[in-house]
Design an enzyme around this catalytic site. Sequence first.
Site, PDB file in Angstrom:
ATOM      1  N   ASP A  96       4.230   1.641  11.676  1.00 37.98           N
ATOM      2  CA  ASP A  96       3.001   0.956  11.241  1.00 37.98           C
ATOM      3  C   ASP A  96       2.891  -0.474  11.789  1.00 37.98           C
ATOM      4  O   ASP A  96       1.846  -1.107  11.666  1.00 37.98           O
ATOM      5  CB  ASP A  96       2.926   0.932   9.709  1.00 37.98           C
ATOM      6  CG  ASP A  96       3.011   2.322   9.123  1.00 37.98           C
ATOM      7  OD1 ASP A  96       2.199   3.166   9.506  1.00 37.98           O
ATOM      8  OD2 ASP A  96       3.912   2.575   8.313  1.00 37.98           O
ATOM      9  N   VAL A 139       7.934   8.322  15.682  1.00 32.19           N
ATOM     10  CA  VAL A 139       7.699   8.828  14.315  1.00 32.19           C
ATOM     11  C   VAL A 139       6.482   9.765  14.266  1.00 32.19           C
ATOM     12  O   VAL A 139       6.544  10.843  13.676  1.00 32.19           O
ATOM     13  CB  VAL A 139       7.545   7.661  13.315  1.00 32.19           C
ATOM     14  CG1 VAL A 139       7.250   8.183  11.907  1.00 32.19           C
ATOM     15  CG2 VAL A 139       8.809   6.803  13.299  1.00 32.19           C
ATOM     16  N   CYS A 164      -4.540   9.152   7.252  1.00 35.75           N
ATOM     17  CA  CYS A 164      -4.893   8.817   8.632  1.00 35.75           C
ATOM     18  C   CYS A 164      -4.541   9.945   9.590  1.00 35.75           C
ATOM     19  O   CYS A 164      -3.493  10.579   9.474  1.00 35.75           O
ATOM     20  CB  CYS A 164      -4.166   7.537   9.045  1.00 35.75           C
ATOM     21  SG  CYS A 164      -4.839   6.086   8.249  1.00 35.75           S
ATOM     22  N   ARG A 196      -2.960  11.177   0.956  1.00 36.69           N
ATOM     23  CA  ARG A 196      -1.770  12.027   1.013  1.00 36.69           C
ATOM     24  C   ARG A 196      -0.992  12.014  -0.307  1.00 36.69           C
ATOM     25  O   ARG A 196       0.007  12.708  -0.455  1.00 36.69           O
ATOM     26  CB  ARG A 196      -0.849  11.565   2.151  1.00 36.69           C
ATOM     27  CG  ARG A 196      -1.461  11.809   3.515  1.00 36.69           C
ATOM     28  CD  ARG A 196      -0.499  11.497   4.618  1.00 36.69           C
ATOM     29  NE  ARG A 196       0.662  12.348   4.674  1.00 36.69           N
ATOM     30  CZ  ARG A 196       0.658  13.609   5.071  1.00 36.69           C
ATOM     31  NH1 ARG A 196      -0.448  14.197   5.432  1.00 36.69           N
ATOM     32  NH2 ARG A 196       1.792  14.304   5.104  1.00 36.69           N
ATOM     33  N   LYS A 236       0.830  -1.209   0.000  1.00 37.46           N
ATOM     34  CA  LYS A 236       0.000   0.000   0.000  1.00 37.46           C
ATOM     35  C   LYS A 236       0.866   1.263   0.000  1.00 37.46           C
ATOM     36  O   LYS A 236       0.477   2.278  -0.576  1.00 37.46           O
ATOM     37  CB  LYS A 236      -0.901  -0.029   1.245  1.00 37.46           C
ATOM     38  CG  LYS A 236      -1.691   1.227   1.492  1.00 37.46           C
ATOM     39  CD  LYS A 236      -1.455   1.728   2.909  1.00 37.46           C
ATOM     40  CE  LYS A 236      -1.830   3.172   3.076  1.00 37.46           C
ATOM     41  NZ  LYS A 236      -0.960   3.874   4.008  1.00 37.46           N
ATOM     42  N   ASN A 237       2.029   1.200   0.630  1.00 39.32           N
ATOM     43  CA  ASN A 237       2.872   2.393   0.677  1.00 39.32           C
ATOM     44  C   ASN A 237       3.877   2.455  -0.464  1.00 39.32           C
ATOM     45  O   ASN A 237       4.766   3.310  -0.462  1.00 39.32           O
ATOM     46  CB  ASN A 237       3.571   2.506   2.040  1.00 39.32           C
ATOM     47  CG  ASN A 237       2.576   2.929   3.111  1.00 39.32           C
ATOM     48  OD1 ASN A 237       1.458   3.344   2.797  1.00 39.32           O
ATOM     49  ND2 ASN A 237       2.968   2.814   4.372  1.00 39.32           N
TER      50      ASN A 237
HETATM   51  N1  EPU Z   1       6.819  15.349   8.640  1.00 37.81           N
HETATM   52  C1  EPU Z   1       6.946  16.716   8.806  1.00 37.81           C
HETATM   53  N2  EPU Z   1       6.926  17.499   7.685  1.00 37.81           N
HETATM   54  C2  EPU Z   1       6.786  16.983   6.426  1.00 37.81           C
HETATM   55  C3  EPU Z   1       6.660  15.577   6.275  1.00 37.81           C
HETATM   56  C4  EPU Z   1       6.677  14.785   7.406  1.00 37.81           C
HETATM   57  O1  EPU Z   1       7.085  17.201   9.923  1.00 37.81           O
HETATM   58  O2  EPU Z   1       6.765  17.757   5.453  1.00 37.81           O
HETATM   59  C5  EPU Z   1       6.812  14.472   9.841  1.00 37.81           C
HETATM   60  C6  EPU Z   1       5.451  13.805  10.035  1.00 37.81           C
HETATM   61  O3  EPU Z   1       4.547  14.668  10.694  1.00 37.81           O
HETATM   62  C7  EPU Z   1       5.816  12.576  10.846  1.00 37.81           C
HETATM   63  C8  EPU Z   1       7.211  12.217  10.304  1.00 37.81           C
HETATM   64  O4  EPU Z   1       7.698  13.392   9.644  1.00 37.81           O
HETATM   65  O5  EPU Z   1       5.925  12.906  12.214  1.00 37.81           O
HETATM   66  C9  EPU Z   1       7.246  11.060   9.353  1.00 37.81           C
HETATM   67  O6  EPU Z   1       6.330  11.270   8.297  1.00 37.81           O
HETATM   68  P1  EPU Z   1       6.582  10.694   6.832  1.00 37.81           P
HETATM   69  O7  EPU Z   1       6.682  11.841   5.898  1.00 37.81           O
HETATM   70  O8  EPU Z   1       7.721   9.733   6.881  1.00 37.81           O
HETATM   71  O9  EPU Z   1       5.239   9.929   6.568  1.00 37.81           O
HETATM   72  P2  EPU Z   1       4.391   9.868   5.243  1.00 37.81           P
HETATM   73  O10 EPU Z   1       5.269   9.825   4.052  1.00 37.81           O
HETATM   74  O11 EPU Z   1       3.305  10.877   5.292  1.00 37.81           O
HETATM   75  C10 EPU Z   1       4.391   7.255   5.027  1.00 37.81           C
HETATM   76  C11 EPU Z   1       3.331   6.196   5.045  1.00 37.81           C
HETATM   77  C12 EPU Z   1       2.797   6.022   6.445  1.00 37.81           C
HETATM   78  C13 EPU Z   1       3.963   5.638   7.358  1.00 37.81           C
HETATM   79  C14 EPU Z   1       5.065   6.698   7.282  1.00 37.81           C
HETATM   80  C15 EPU Z   1       6.295   6.325   8.098  1.00 37.81           C
HETATM   81  C16 EPU Z   1       2.409   6.380   2.846  1.00 37.81           C
HETATM   82  C17 EPU Z   1       1.255   6.731   1.988  1.00 37.81           C
HETATM   83  N3  EPU Z   1       2.260   6.571   4.145  1.00 37.81           N
HETATM   84  O12 EPU Z   1       3.717   8.451   5.435  1.00 37.81           O
HETATM   85  O13 EPU Z   1       1.875   4.957   6.396  1.00 37.81           O
HETATM   86  O14 EPU Z   1       3.503   5.534   8.677  1.00 37.81           O
HETATM   87  O15 EPU Z   1       5.456   6.900   5.908  1.00 37.81           O
HETATM   88  O16 EPU Z   1       6.832   5.128   7.665  1.00 37.81           O
HETATM   89  O17 EPU Z   1       3.431   5.894   2.365  1.00 37.81           O
HETATM   90  C18 EPU Z   1       0.081   3.641   7.125  1.00 37.81           C
HETATM   91  O18 EPU Z   1       0.416   2.866   6.213  1.00 37.81           O
HETATM   92  O19 EPU Z   1      -0.789   3.385   7.977  1.00 37.81           O
HETATM   93  C19 EPU Z   1       0.756   4.941   7.188  1.00 37.81           C
HETATM   94  C20 EPU Z   1       0.328   5.953   7.937  1.00 37.81           C
END
Ligand code: EPU
Length: 442
Positions: free
Chosen positions: A315, A337, A126, A102, A29-30
Amino acid sequence: MSPATAATSSMVLRGGRPLEGSVSLRGAKNSLPKLMVAALLTGERCRLRNVADIVDVAIVSDLIRALGGTVESPEPGVLDICAADLKPMERSVLREFSGRSRIPILTCGPLLARFGQAPVPSLGGCRIGSRPVDFHIRALQDLGATLHEEAGNAHLSATQLTGAKIRLDFPSVGATEQVILGAVCAEGVTELSNAAIEPEIMDLIMVLQKMGAIIAVNVDRAITIHGVPALRGFDHAAIPDRLEAASWACAAAATNGRIFVEGARQVDMMTFLNRFRQTGGDFEVTGQGIAFWRASDGLRSTVIETDVHPGFMTDWQQPFVILLTQAAGVSIVHETVYEQRFGYVEALNRMGAKIQLYRECLGGLKCRFGQRNWLHSAVIAGPTPLTGAEIHIPDLRAGFSYVVAALVAKGVSTLTNTDLIQRGYENLTGKLQSLGADLLST
Ligand code: EPU
Protein backbone atom coordinates in the site's frame (compact mmCIF):
# COMPACT_ATOMS: atom_id res chain seq x y z
CA MET A 1 -20.13 10.21 14.28
CA SER A 2 -21.55 11.25 10.98
CA PRO A 3 -20.65 8.86 8.22
CA ALA A 4 -18.06 10.25 5.86
CA THR A 5 -20.46 12.72 4.31
CA ALA A 6 -17.79 15.04 2.91
CA ALA A 7 -17.40 12.62 0.00
CA THR A 8 -16.92 14.27 -3.36
CA SER A 9 -16.97 12.61 -6.72
CA SER A 10 -14.49 14.92 -8.40
CA MET A 11 -11.62 17.26 -7.63
CA VAL A 12 -10.01 19.89 -9.82
CA LEU A 13 -6.57 21.06 -8.75
CA ARG A 14 -3.66 23.02 -10.11
CA GLY A 15 -0.19 21.66 -9.40
CA GLY A 16 3.07 23.39 -8.67
CA ARG A 17 2.71 24.41 -5.03
CA PRO A 18 4.75 22.68 -2.31
CA LEU A 19 2.57 21.25 0.46
CA GLU A 20 3.45 22.89 3.77
CA GLY A 21 1.88 22.43 7.19
CA SER A 22 0.62 19.65 9.40
CA VAL A 23 -2.04 16.95 9.27
CA SER A 24 -3.11 14.56 11.98
CA LEU A 25 -3.75 10.85 11.75
CA ARG A 26 -6.47 8.82 13.35
CA GLY A 27 -7.04 5.08 13.58
CA ALA A 28 -5.85 2.87 10.74
CA LYS A 29 -8.29 2.02 7.97
CA ASN A 30 -6.91 -1.52 7.97
CA SER A 31 -7.35 -1.90 11.73
CA LEU A 32 -10.61 -0.15 12.72
CA PRO A 33 -13.06 -2.42 10.83
CA LYS A 34 -11.42 -5.55 12.23
CA LEU A 35 -11.62 -4.20 15.79
CA MET A 36 -15.31 -3.53 15.15
CA VAL A 37 -15.76 -7.15 14.02
CA ALA A 38 -14.02 -8.35 17.23
CA ALA A 39 -16.84 -6.63 19.15
CA LEU A 40 -19.25 -9.19 17.64
CA LEU A 41 -17.60 -11.88 19.77
CA THR A 42 -19.16 -10.57 22.99
CA GLY A 43 -22.51 -9.33 24.25
CA GLU A 44 -20.76 -6.67 26.36
CA ARG A 45 -20.26 -3.03 25.31
CA CYS A 46 -17.00 -2.28 23.46
CA ARG A 47 -15.54 1.22 23.23
CA LEU A 48 -13.31 2.07 20.27
CA ARG A 49 -11.32 5.31 20.28
CA ASN A 50 -9.27 7.19 17.69
CA VAL A 51 -11.89 6.30 15.08
CA ALA A 52 -11.43 7.98 11.70
CA ASP A 53 -14.44 9.33 9.79
CA ILE A 54 -13.89 7.15 6.73
CA VAL A 55 -16.27 5.24 4.53
CA ASP A 56 -14.99 1.80 5.56
CA VAL A 57 -15.93 2.52 9.20
CA ALA A 58 -19.38 3.74 8.12
CA ILE A 59 -19.93 0.54 6.09
CA VAL A 60 -19.01 -1.73 9.00
CA SER A 61 -21.16 0.34 11.39
CA ASP A 62 -24.12 -0.19 9.06
CA LEU A 63 -23.31 -3.90 8.79
CA ILE A 64 -23.27 -4.33 12.58
CA ARG A 65 -26.60 -2.48 12.84
CA ALA A 66 -28.07 -4.68 10.11
CA LEU A 67 -27.02 -7.69 12.22
CA GLY A 68 -28.95 -6.36 15.22
CA GLY A 69 -26.03 -4.72 17.05
CA THR A 70 -25.78 -1.08 18.07
CA VAL A 71 -23.09 1.42 17.06
CA GLU A 72 -23.18 4.84 18.67
CA SER A 73 -20.80 7.76 18.75
CA PRO A 74 -20.90 9.55 22.14
CA GLU A 75 -18.25 11.99 20.89
CA PRO A 76 -16.22 12.50 17.70
CA GLY A 77 -13.64 9.75 17.25
CA VAL A 78 -15.34 7.35 19.70
CA LEU A 79 -17.64 4.44 18.88
CA ASP A 80 -19.59 2.31 21.34
CA ILE A 81 -20.50 -1.06 19.87
CA CYS A 82 -22.80 -3.59 21.48
CA ALA A 83 -23.63 -6.94 19.91
CA ALA A 84 -25.83 -8.26 22.74
CA ASP A 85 -28.79 -8.67 20.38
CA LEU A 86 -26.83 -9.93 17.39
CA LYS A 87 -28.74 -12.13 14.97
CA PRO A 88 -27.58 -14.49 12.22
CA MET A 89 -26.61 -12.93 8.89
CA GLU A 90 -29.41 -12.98 6.34
CA ARG A 91 -28.35 -13.56 2.76
CA SER A 92 -29.90 -10.21 1.73
CA VAL A 93 -27.78 -8.35 4.33
CA LEU A 94 -24.68 -10.16 3.16
CA ARG A 95 -25.45 -9.32 -0.45
CA GLU A 96 -25.92 -5.65 0.39
CA PHE A 97 -22.57 -5.32 2.19
CA SER A 98 -20.25 -7.74 0.43
CA GLY A 99 -20.23 -5.67 -2.76
CA ARG A 100 -18.96 -2.68 -0.79
CA SER A 101 -16.18 -4.06 1.36
CA ARG A 102 -13.98 -7.07 2.15
CA ILE A 103 -14.87 -6.99 5.84
CA PRO A 104 -18.01 -9.26 5.72
CA ILE A 105 -15.79 -12.34 5.20
CA LEU A 106 -14.27 -11.65 8.64
CA THR A 107 -17.67 -11.98 10.31
CA CYS A 108 -17.66 -15.74 9.52
CA GLY A 109 -15.65 -16.69 12.65
CA PRO A 110 -17.70 -14.61 15.12
CA LEU A 111 -21.01 -15.69 13.52
CA LEU A 112 -19.95 -19.36 13.62
CA ALA A 113 -18.97 -18.92 17.28
CA ARG A 114 -22.30 -17.32 18.17
CA PHE A 115 -24.80 -19.06 15.89
CA GLY A 116 -23.04 -22.09 14.42
CA GLN A 117 -23.60 -20.80 10.88
CA ALA A 118 -22.34 -18.06 8.57
CA PRO A 119 -23.03 -17.30 4.91
CA VAL A 120 -19.93 -16.83 2.75
CA PRO A 121 -19.75 -13.54 0.81
CA SER A 122 -18.34 -12.85 -2.60
CA LEU A 123 -16.45 -9.66 -1.96
CA GLY A 124 -15.92 -6.03 -2.91
CA GLY A 125 -12.94 -3.84 -2.08
CA CYS A 126 -10.29 -2.40 -4.38
CA ARG A 127 -9.83 -4.16 -7.74
CA ILE A 128 -6.10 -4.80 -7.57
CA GLY A 129 -5.98 -8.53 -8.27
CA SER A 130 -8.27 -11.53 -8.11
CA ARG A 131 -8.36 -11.36 -4.27
CA PRO A 132 -9.85 -14.81 -3.61
CA VAL A 133 -10.98 -16.03 -0.16
CA ASP A 134 -9.79 -19.63 -0.43
CA PHE A 135 -7.35 -19.32 2.51
CA HIS A 136 -10.19 -18.02 4.69
CA ILE A 137 -12.53 -20.89 3.85
CA ARG A 138 -9.85 -23.56 4.16
CA ALA A 139 -8.78 -22.21 7.55
CA LEU A 140 -12.35 -22.26 8.86
CA GLN A 141 -12.74 -25.81 7.53
CA ASP A 142 -9.52 -26.72 9.40
CA LEU A 143 -11.20 -25.33 12.52
CA GLY A 144 -14.06 -27.76 11.95
CA ALA A 145 -16.56 -25.76 9.87
CA THR A 146 -18.39 -27.48 7.00
CA LEU A 147 -18.88 -25.70 3.68
CA HIS A 148 -22.30 -26.08 1.97
CA GLU A 149 -22.99 -24.83 -1.54
CA GLU A 150 -26.52 -24.54 -2.97
CA ALA A 151 -27.74 -22.61 -5.98
CA GLY A 152 -24.60 -20.50 -6.19
CA ASN A 153 -24.71 -19.58 -2.49
CA ALA A 154 -22.17 -20.88 0.02
CA HIS A 155 -22.43 -21.06 3.77
CA LEU A 156 -20.47 -22.53 6.64
CA SER A 157 -21.77 -24.38 9.66
CA ALA A 158 -20.18 -25.75 12.83
CA THR A 159 -21.63 -26.83 16.15
CA GLN A 160 -18.32 -25.94 17.81
CA LEU A 161 -15.08 -24.74 16.18
CA THR A 162 -12.07 -26.74 17.37
CA GLY A 163 -8.42 -25.71 17.57
CA ALA A 164 -6.17 -26.99 14.78
CA LYS A 165 -2.75 -26.70 13.18
CA ILE A 166 -3.11 -24.38 10.19
CA ARG A 167 -0.48 -23.27 7.70
CA LEU A 168 -1.29 -20.45 5.28
CA ASP A 169 0.09 -20.78 1.72
CA PHE A 170 0.92 -17.04 1.89
CA PRO A 171 0.99 -14.73 4.95
CA SER A 172 -2.36 -13.17 4.09
CA VAL A 173 -3.51 -10.35 6.38
CA GLY A 174 -7.20 -11.18 6.10
CA ALA A 175 -6.75 -14.96 6.44
CA THR A 176 -4.58 -14.47 9.54
CA GLU A 177 -7.32 -12.29 11.04
CA GLN A 178 -9.89 -14.91 10.05
CA VAL A 179 -8.01 -17.66 11.90
CA ILE A 180 -7.53 -15.51 14.99
CA LEU A 181 -11.20 -14.42 15.10
CA GLY A 182 -12.35 -18.00 14.49
CA ALA A 183 -9.97 -19.71 16.94
CA VAL A 184 -10.28 -17.30 19.83
CA CYS A 185 -13.47 -18.96 21.12
CA ALA A 186 -12.77 -22.43 19.66
CA GLU A 187 -12.27 -25.45 21.84
CA GLY A 188 -8.54 -26.14 22.34
CA VAL A 189 -5.39 -24.68 20.87
CA THR A 190 -4.78 -23.39 17.34
CA GLU A 191 -1.28 -23.15 15.95
CA LEU A 192 -1.13 -20.90 12.92
CA SER A 193 2.07 -20.87 10.86
CA ASN A 194 3.15 -18.62 7.98
CA ALA A 195 0.89 -15.95 9.51
CA ALA A 196 0.94 -12.25 8.65
CA ILE A 197 2.25 -10.06 11.47
CA GLU A 198 1.29 -6.56 10.31
CA PRO A 199 0.94 -3.92 13.09
CA GLU A 200 -2.81 -3.85 12.35
CA ILE A 201 -2.96 -7.58 13.21
CA MET A 202 -1.09 -6.89 16.45
CA ASP A 203 -3.73 -4.23 17.17
CA LEU A 204 -6.46 -6.87 16.77
CA ILE A 205 -4.56 -9.23 19.07
CA MET A 206 -4.26 -6.44 21.68
CA VAL A 207 -8.02 -5.93 21.60
CA LEU A 208 -8.72 -9.64 21.90
CA GLN A 209 -6.27 -9.91 24.80
CA LYS A 210 -8.20 -7.10 26.53
CA MET A 211 -11.36 -9.13 25.88
CA GLY A 212 -9.92 -12.18 27.68
CA ALA A 213 -8.22 -14.10 24.85
CA ILE A 214 -4.89 -15.91 25.17
CA ILE A 215 -2.86 -15.37 21.98
CA ALA A 216 0.91 -15.72 21.65
CA VAL A 217 2.93 -14.35 18.73
CA ASN A 218 5.99 -16.57 18.35
CA VAL A 219 9.12 -16.48 16.20
CA ASP A 220 8.90 -17.38 12.50
CA ARG A 221 5.41 -16.00 11.84
CA ALA A 222 3.70 -18.47 14.19
CA ILE A 223 0.68 -17.48 16.27
CA THR A 224 -0.80 -19.69 19.00
CA ILE A 225 -4.39 -19.13 20.08
CA HIS A 226 -5.74 -20.82 23.21
CA GLY A 227 -9.51 -20.92 22.86
CA VAL A 228 -11.52 -19.44 25.73
CA PRO A 229 -15.24 -20.03 26.46
CA ALA A 230 -16.31 -16.36 26.49
CA LEU A 231 -14.99 -12.84 25.87
CA ARG A 232 -15.82 -9.51 27.50
CA GLY A 233 -16.00 -5.90 26.29
CA PHE A 234 -13.00 -3.66 25.60
CA ASP A 235 -11.86 -0.05 25.61
CA HIS A 236 -9.20 0.51 23.00
CA ALA A 237 -7.61 3.26 20.89
CA ALA A 238 -6.79 2.00 17.39
CA ILE A 239 -3.23 2.42 16.09
CA PRO A 240 -2.71 5.41 13.77
CA ASP A 241 -2.81 4.89 10.02
CA ARG A 242 0.75 4.26 8.81
CA LEU A 243 -0.43 4.09 5.19
CA GLU A 244 -1.82 7.59 5.37
CA ALA A 245 1.40 8.75 7.08
CA ALA A 246 3.52 7.36 4.23
CA SER A 247 1.17 8.91 1.68
CA TRP A 248 1.70 12.41 3.14
CA ALA A 249 5.46 11.76 3.37
CA CYS A 250 5.53 11.07 -0.38
CA ALA A 251 3.39 14.16 -1.04
CA ALA A 252 5.81 16.32 0.98
CA ALA A 253 8.93 15.09 -0.83
CA ALA A 254 7.33 14.97 -4.29
CA THR A 255 6.10 18.59 -4.08
CA ASN A 256 9.31 19.71 -2.33
CA GLY A 257 7.33 20.85 0.71
CA ARG A 258 7.32 19.87 4.36
CA ILE A 259 4.52 18.08 6.22
CA PHE A 260 4.34 17.25 9.91
CA VAL A 261 2.20 14.13 10.33
CA GLU A 262 0.87 14.21 13.85
CA GLY A 263 0.40 10.74 15.30
CA ALA A 264 2.77 8.96 12.85
CA ARG A 265 4.74 6.24 14.65
CA GLN A 266 8.31 5.38 13.74
CA VAL A 267 7.95 1.80 14.99
CA ASP A 268 5.30 0.97 12.35
CA MET A 269 7.18 2.67 9.50
CA MET A 270 10.83 1.69 9.83
CA THR A 271 11.06 0.03 6.43
CA PHE A 272 9.35 2.97 4.75
CA LEU A 273 11.57 5.51 6.55
CA ASN A 274 14.76 3.76 5.44
CA ARG A 275 13.67 3.72 1.82
CA PHE A 276 12.38 7.28 2.00
CA ARG A 277 15.78 8.48 3.23
CA GLN A 278 17.67 6.42 0.62
CA THR A 279 15.55 8.10 -2.06
CA GLY A 280 16.40 11.59 -0.87
CA GLY A 281 13.55 12.24 1.52
CA ASP A 282 14.30 13.26 5.08
CA PHE A 283 12.34 13.23 8.33
CA GLU A 284 12.43 14.14 11.97
CA VAL A 285 10.73 12.00 14.60
CA THR A 286 9.26 13.78 17.62
CA GLY A 287 7.08 12.65 20.50
CA GLN A 288 3.99 13.85 18.61
CA GLY A 289 4.67 12.55 15.12
CA ILE A 290 7.05 12.73 12.16
CA ALA A 291 7.93 15.68 9.88
CA PHE A 292 8.76 14.80 6.26
CA TRP A 293 10.51 16.81 3.53
CA ARG A 294 12.89 16.50 0.55
CA ALA A 295 16.60 16.63 1.46
CA SER A 296 18.69 19.39 -0.13
CA ASP A 297 20.64 17.03 -2.43
CA GLY A 298 17.45 16.00 -4.25
CA LEU A 299 15.62 12.76 -5.01
CA ARG A 300 17.47 9.74 -6.42
CA SER A 301 16.38 6.40 -7.86
CA THR A 302 16.03 3.22 -5.85
CA VAL A 303 14.97 -0.43 -6.04
CA ILE A 304 11.92 -1.62 -4.11
CA GLU A 305 10.25 -4.98 -3.65
CA THR A 306 6.90 -4.94 -1.88
CA ASP A 307 6.43 -7.62 0.75
CA VAL A 308 4.47 -8.60 3.82
CA HIS A 309 5.44 -6.94 7.12
CA PRO A 310 8.16 -6.11 8.04
CA GLY A 311 8.84 -5.59 4.33
CA PHE A 312 7.91 -2.59 2.19
CA MET A 313 4.08 -2.54 2.16
CA THR A 314 2.20 -2.94 -1.08
CA ASP A 315 0.00 0.00 0.00
CA TRP A 316 3.05 2.30 0.14
CA GLN A 317 3.96 1.39 -3.43
CA GLN A 318 1.67 3.77 -5.36
CA PRO A 319 2.51 7.10 -3.66
CA PHE A 320 6.17 6.08 -3.67
CA VAL A 321 6.09 5.57 -7.44
CA ILE A 322 5.00 9.21 -7.85
CA LEU A 323 8.05 10.19 -5.82
CA LEU A 324 10.23 8.04 -8.09
CA THR A 325 8.95 9.83 -11.20
CA GLN A 326 10.66 12.91 -9.70
CA ALA A 327 13.89 11.09 -8.72
CA ALA A 328 17.06 11.17 -10.83
CA GLY A 329 17.89 7.82 -12.45
CA VAL A 330 16.16 4.51 -13.13
CA SER A 331 14.12 2.97 -10.33
CA ILE A 332 12.70 -0.54 -10.17
CA VAL A 333 9.63 -1.64 -8.24
CA HIS A 334 8.76 -5.35 -7.95
CA GLU A 335 5.20 -5.87 -6.63
CA THR A 336 5.01 -9.27 -4.92
CA VAL A 337 1.73 -9.04 -2.96
CA TYR A 338 -0.90 -8.26 -5.63
CA GLU A 339 -0.64 -9.39 -9.23
CA GLN A 340 -2.41 -6.36 -10.76
CA ARG A 341 -1.37 -3.33 -8.77
CA PHE A 342 0.21 -1.31 -11.59
CA GLY A 343 -2.91 -0.56 -13.64
CA TYR A 344 -2.73 3.04 -12.44
CA VAL A 345 0.59 3.84 -14.18
CA GLU A 346 -0.99 4.19 -17.62
CA ALA A 347 -2.54 7.53 -16.52
CA LEU A 348 0.81 8.64 -15.06
CA ASN A 349 2.47 8.00 -18.42
CA ARG A 350 -0.21 10.18 -20.02
CA MET A 351 0.88 12.92 -17.59
CA GLY A 352 4.49 12.57 -18.78
CA ALA A 353 5.94 9.84 -16.55
CA LYS A 354 8.19 7.22 -18.14
CA ILE A 355 7.15 3.95 -16.56
CA GLN A 356 7.41 0.58 -18.26
CA LEU A 357 5.80 -2.57 -16.92
CA TYR A 358 7.27 -6.07 -17.13
CA ARG A 359 5.95 -9.58 -16.61
CA GLU A 360 9.30 -10.75 -15.26
CA CYS A 361 10.24 -10.58 -11.58
CA LEU A 362 12.69 -7.65 -11.48
CA GLY A 363 14.07 -8.50 -8.07
CA GLY A 364 15.35 -11.29 -5.89
CA LEU A 365 12.21 -12.00 -3.84
CA LYS A 366 10.41 -15.25 -4.37
CA CYS A 367 7.16 -14.16 -6.00
CA ARG A 368 3.96 -15.97 -7.04
CA PHE A 369 3.42 -13.93 -10.22
CA GLY A 370 6.55 -14.29 -12.36
CA GLN A 371 5.49 -17.46 -14.18
CA ARG A 372 1.90 -16.30 -14.59
CA ASN A 373 2.10 -13.49 -17.08
CA TRP A 374 1.18 -10.60 -14.77
CA LEU A 375 2.65 -7.13 -15.36
CA HIS A 376 3.98 -6.85 -11.83
CA SER A 377 7.38 -5.13 -12.18
CA ALA A 378 7.85 -1.45 -13.05
CA VAL A 379 10.87 0.45 -14.33
CA ILE A 380 10.61 4.20 -13.73
CA ALA A 381 12.93 6.65 -15.50
CA GLY A 382 13.16 10.04 -13.81
CA PRO A 383 12.95 12.82 -13.25
CA THR A 384 10.07 13.59 -15.60
CA PRO A 385 7.98 16.78 -15.52
CA LEU A 386 4.27 15.92 -15.24
CA THR A 387 1.42 17.85 -16.83
CA GLY A 388 -2.19 18.06 -15.65
CA ALA A 389 -4.68 15.52 -17.01
CA GLU A 390 -8.19 14.18 -16.62
CA ILE A 391 -8.03 10.98 -14.61
CA HIS A 392 -10.64 8.52 -13.36
CA ILE A 393 -9.66 6.93 -10.04
CA PRO A 394 -9.70 3.11 -10.09
CA ASP A 395 -8.87 2.29 -6.45
CA LEU A 396 -8.05 3.84 -3.10
CA ARG A 397 -4.24 3.96 -3.10
CA ALA A 398 -4.02 4.76 -6.80
CA GLY A 399 -6.46 7.59 -6.07
CA PHE A 400 -4.24 9.26 -3.51
CA SER A 401 -1.26 8.81 -5.82
CA TYR A 402 -3.07 10.63 -8.60
CA VAL A 403 -3.72 13.48 -6.18
CA VAL A 404 0.05 13.67 -5.50
CA ALA A 405 0.81 13.45 -9.23
CA ALA A 406 -1.64 16.30 -9.87
CA LEU A 407 0.00 18.37 -7.12
CA VAL A 408 3.39 17.88 -8.78
CA ALA A 409 2.11 18.49 -12.31
CA LYS A 410 2.19 21.70 -14.30
CA GLY A 411 -1.35 22.88 -15.02
CA VAL A 412 -4.79 21.71 -14.00
CA SER A 413 -5.90 18.13 -13.35
CA THR A 414 -9.45 16.85 -13.00
CA LEU A 415 -9.80 13.71 -10.91
CA THR A 416 -13.10 11.83 -10.93
CA ASN A 417 -14.39 9.08 -8.62
CA THR A 418 -12.59 10.74 -5.69
CA ASP A 419 -15.18 9.22 -3.32
CA LEU A 420 -13.05 6.09 -3.45
CA ILE A 421 -10.25 7.91 -1.62
CA GLN A 422 -12.65 8.59 1.29
CA ARG A 423 -12.61 4.86 2.04
CA GLY A 424 -9.25 5.33 3.72
CA TYR A 425 -8.32 9.03 3.94
CA GLU A 426 -10.25 11.13 6.43
CA ASN A 427 -11.08 14.71 5.41
CA LEU A 428 -8.82 14.63 2.35
CA THR A 429 -10.10 17.91 0.95
CA GLY A 430 -9.72 19.76 4.26
CA LYS A 431 -6.20 18.43 4.75
CA LEU A 432 -5.15 19.39 1.22
CA GLN A 433 -6.55 22.89 1.72
CA SER A 434 -4.77 23.31 5.05
CA LEU A 435 -1.49 22.29 3.38
CA GLY A 436 -1.90 24.99 0.73
CA ALA A 437 -2.89 22.84 -2.27
CA ASP A 438 -4.40 24.86 -5.11
CA LEU A 439 -7.84 23.20 -5.12
CA LEU A 440 -10.05 24.80 -7.76
CA SER A 441 -13.16 22.77 -6.99
CA THR A 442 -14.26 19.67 -5.11
N1 EPU B 1 -4.96 -14.24 -1.05
C1 EPU B 1 -5.35 -15.45 -1.59
N2 EPU B 1 -6.36 -16.14 -0.97
C2 EPU B 1 -6.98 -15.67 0.16
C3 EPU B 1 -6.56 -14.43 0.71
C4 EPU B 1 -5.55 -13.74 0.07
O1 EPU B 1 -4.80 -15.89 -2.60
O2 EPU B 1 -7.89 -16.35 0.67
C5 EPU B 1 -3.89 -13.46 -1.72
C6 EPU B 1 -4.43 -12.15 -2.30
O3 EPU B 1 -5.03 -12.36 -3.56
C7 EPU B 1 -3.19 -11.29 -2.35
C8 EPU B 1 -2.39 -11.77 -1.12
O4 EPU B 1 -2.94 -13.04 -0.76
O5 EPU B 1 -2.45 -11.57 -3.52
C9 EPU B 1 -2.44 -10.85 0.06
O6 EPU B 1 -3.78 -10.57 0.40
P1 EPU B 1 -4.23 -10.27 1.91
O7 EPU B 1 -5.19 -11.32 2.31
O8 EPU B 1 -3.01 -10.09 2.74
O9 EPU B 1 -4.99 -8.91 1.74
P2 EPU B 1 -6.33 -8.45 2.43
O10 EPU B 1 -6.41 -8.93 3.82
O11 EPU B 1 -7.47 -8.70 1.52
C10 EPU B 1 -5.35 -6.27 3.51
C11 EPU B 1 -5.63 -4.80 3.35
C12 EPU B 1 -5.10 -4.31 2.02
C13 EPU B 1 -3.60 -4.59 1.98
C14 EPU B 1 -3.33 -6.08 2.20
C15 EPU B 1 -1.84 -6.41 2.26
C16 EPU B 1 -7.64 -4.54 4.62
C17 EPU B 1 -9.09 -4.23 4.64
N3 EPU B 1 -7.05 -4.57 3.44
O12 EPU B 1 -6.08 -6.89 2.44
O13 EPU B 1 -5.32 -2.92 1.99
O14 EPU B 1 -3.09 -4.21 0.73
O15 EPU B 1 -3.95 -6.52 3.43
O16 EPU B 1 -1.22 -5.71 3.28
O17 EPU B 1 -7.01 -4.70 5.67
C18 EPU B 1 -5.57 -0.81 1.00
O18 EPU B 1 -5.55 -0.38 2.16
O19 EPU B 1 -5.56 -0.10 -0.02
C19 EPU B 1 -5.61 -2.27 0.82
C20 EPU B 1 -5.89 -2.86 -0.34
